[in-house]
Scaffold this active site. Sequence first.
Site, PDB file in Angstrom:
ATOM      1  N   THR A 277       0.827  -1.201   0.000  1.00 19.06           N
ATOM      2  CA  THR A 277       0.000   0.000   0.000  1.00 19.06           C
ATOM      3  C   THR A 277       0.861   1.251   0.000  1.00 19.06           C
ATOM      4  OG1 THR A 277      -0.113  -0.014   2.401  1.00 19.06           O
ATOM      5  CG2 THR A 277      -1.887  -1.129   1.219  1.00 19.06           C
ATOM      6  N   CYS A 278       0.191   2.358  -0.235  1.00 17.30           N
ATOM      7  CA  CYS A 278       0.761   3.700  -0.210  1.00 17.30           C
ATOM      8  C   CYS A 278       1.985   3.792  -1.107  1.00 17.30           C
ATOM      9  CB  CYS A 278       1.058   4.131   1.215  1.00 17.30           C
ATOM     10  SG  CYS A 278       1.178   5.922   1.376  1.00 17.30           S
ATOM     11  N   SER A 279       3.127   4.130  -0.587  1.00 17.49           N
ATOM     12  CA  SER A 279       4.289   4.328  -1.454  1.00 17.49           C
ATOM     13  C   SER A 279       5.102   3.048  -1.638  1.00 17.49           C
ATOM     14  CB  SER A 279       5.179   5.434  -0.889  1.00 17.49           C
ATOM     15  OG  SER A 279       5.652   5.067   0.390  1.00 17.49           O
TER      16      SER A 279
END
Length: 75
Positions: free
Chosen positions: A12-14
């Site tokens: 997830t995210c970066s």
Amino acid sequence: MAAKILDCRGMTCSGPLMATVKRMKRLQPGQLLEVWTDDLAAEFDLPAWCQEAGHTLVAVEPREDYYSFLIKKKG
């Protein structure tokens, strides 16, 4: 030339972006990396990073439950 595969599904995210940056550093100029991700932010992050870093985003392909990004290393 066959693309190297980087499976970032579940990150997830970066996470997918950071994994892609790390893997691209190990490739030779002109090599291809296919990134698999189900992170929606990657739909914006990876193309923007490719443009900034000078790599070529060859293709973006939606698959059944993830996206495939084909990236060619600059040089």
